[in-house]
Design a protein around this motif. Sequence first.
Motif, PDB file in Angstrom:
ATOM      1  N   THR A  31       2.446  -0.043   5.319  1.00  0.00           N
ATOM      2  CA  THR A  31       1.838  -0.445   4.326  1.00  0.00           C
ATOM      3  C   THR A  31       2.285  -1.783   3.808  1.00  0.00           C
ATOM      4  O   THR A  31       2.805  -1.717   2.453  1.00  0.00           O
ATOM      5  N   TYR A  34       2.572  -3.389   0.057  1.00  0.00           N
ATOM      6  CA  TYR A  34       1.890  -2.693  -1.047  1.00  0.00           C
ATOM      7  C   TYR A  34       2.757  -1.324  -1.383  1.00  0.00           C
ATOM      8  O   TYR A  34       2.757  -0.602  -0.703  1.00  0.00           O
ATOM      9  N   ASN A  37      -0.455   4.094  -3.430  1.00  0.00           N
ATOM     10  CA  ASN A  37      -0.901   5.153  -2.493  1.00  0.00           C
ATOM     11  C   ASN A  37      -2.679   4.902  -2.432  1.00  0.00           C
ATOM     12  O   ASN A  37      -2.985   3.803  -2.806  1.00  0.00           O
ATOM     13  N   LYS A  38      -3.204   5.713  -1.689  1.00  0.00           N
ATOM     14  CA  LYS A  38      -4.556   5.615  -1.149  1.00  0.00           C
ATOM     15  C   LYS A  38      -5.420   5.402  -2.310  1.00  0.00           C
ATOM     16  O   LYS A  38      -6.371   4.489  -2.463  1.00  0.00           O
ATOM     17  N   GLY A  41      -5.092   2.167  -3.797  1.00  0.00           N
ATOM     18  CA  GLY A  41      -5.756   1.133  -2.733  1.00  0.00           C
ATOM     19  C   GLY A  41      -7.456   1.162  -3.104  1.00  0.00           C
ATOM     20  O   GLY A  41      -7.805  -0.079  -2.884  1.00  0.00           O
ATOM     21  N   LYS A 244      -3.817   3.740   8.353  1.00  0.00           N
ATOM     22  CA  LYS A 244      -4.447   4.126   7.103  1.00  0.00           C
ATOM     23  C   LYS A 244      -5.629   3.330   6.746  1.00  0.00           C
ATOM     24  O   LYS A 244      -5.349   1.861   6.276  1.00  0.00           O
ATOM     25  N   TRP A 246      -7.440   3.038   4.251  1.00  0.00           N
ATOM     26  CA  TRP A 246      -7.552   2.506   2.904  1.00  0.00           C
ATOM     27  C   TRP A 246      -6.502   1.223   2.778  1.00  0.00           C
ATOM     28  O   TRP A 246      -6.953   0.136   2.227  1.00  0.00           O
ATOM     29  N   TYR A 247      -5.458   0.997   3.579  1.00  0.00           N
ATOM     30  CA  TYR A 247      -4.512  -0.030   3.572  1.00  0.00           C
ATOM     31  C   TYR A 247      -5.106  -1.202   4.251  1.00  0.00           C
ATOM     32  O   TYR A 247      -4.992  -2.268   3.694  1.00  0.00           O
ATOM     33  N   ALA A 251      -5.950  -4.732   2.640  1.00  0.00           N
ATOM     34  CA  ALA A 251      -5.341  -5.977   3.220  1.00  0.00           C
ATOM     35  C   ALA A 251      -6.089  -7.093   3.473  1.00  0.00           C
ATOM     36  O   ALA A 251      -6.085  -8.327   3.400  1.00  0.00           O
TER      37      ALA A 251
END
Length: 284
Positions: A31, A34, A37-38, A41, A244, A246-247, A251
């Motif tokens: 990640t 950043y 965490n999720k 995000g 991931k 969410w990342y 992004a």
Amino acid sequence: MDGVVEFKQHPSDTLRIGKDFSLAAADPDATPGYPGNKSDGQTILAELDGAVAEFQEKLFAESRFGGKKRLLLILQAMDTAGKGGIVNHVIAAMDPQGVQFKAFKAPTDQEKSYDFLWRIEKEVPAAGMVGIFDRSHYEDVLIHRVHNWATPEEIKRRYRAINEFEARQTDAGTKIVKVMLNISKDEQKSRLLARLDNPAKHWKYSSGDLKERAFWNDYMDAYQAAFEATNTEAAPWHVVPANKKWYARIAVQQLVLGALSDLRLEWPKAEFDVPIERELVERS
């Protein structure tokens, strides 16, 4: 943004590939930049929806008064990497009338009778629009290299043609954001199994995905070669870790926001006398 965990380093810096970039060494679980965490995000994704929408409206408004600027987001990835989620979560905040979305499938017989860029040229975003390519002209150097559907000489010609095509687009006022969602082979396996385990996801599964998975290493080599040949100053590549989801979403949201900011958009100036128009409206 109070209470929101922000990026420490912008993805345009951490994810833009450099001269010695190695896809094999890139960590799909990372990640970069950043610290959250999720849950963090998901919060920042929602918090920045308004900024995305405002930038897009400015872009659209400028074009109504002669502006030539536009944005083209190119999404490339192996199957299950999350291109659809990017579109649903990052672009959902935009007004649909200002978005041109195109998912490129296998070319038709008619399209095959022309140069590979013929069908691409027809789909580039108009002035004021945000264009999104779900797969793109890069399929014509990736899959063709993997399956030997084109000679090495033809692949090199296509690299040159792609660079020339993208240069023409940037010269015309297009900001290009090229993203490769980097998923690991193990994560892809997990997502394919999840689709098979969920009847509501069966429609997303194709046995063709499994056939292409057998060529995983060849595809990674093809991506590496494409990066080396088409990573230009005007249209650089960004490799986004995608294990991931969410990342990957936050992004790409940051990359889109950064690109729109770089366009230096402004609200069009009123071509009428505002105080007089206010008076007329109040009297009406």
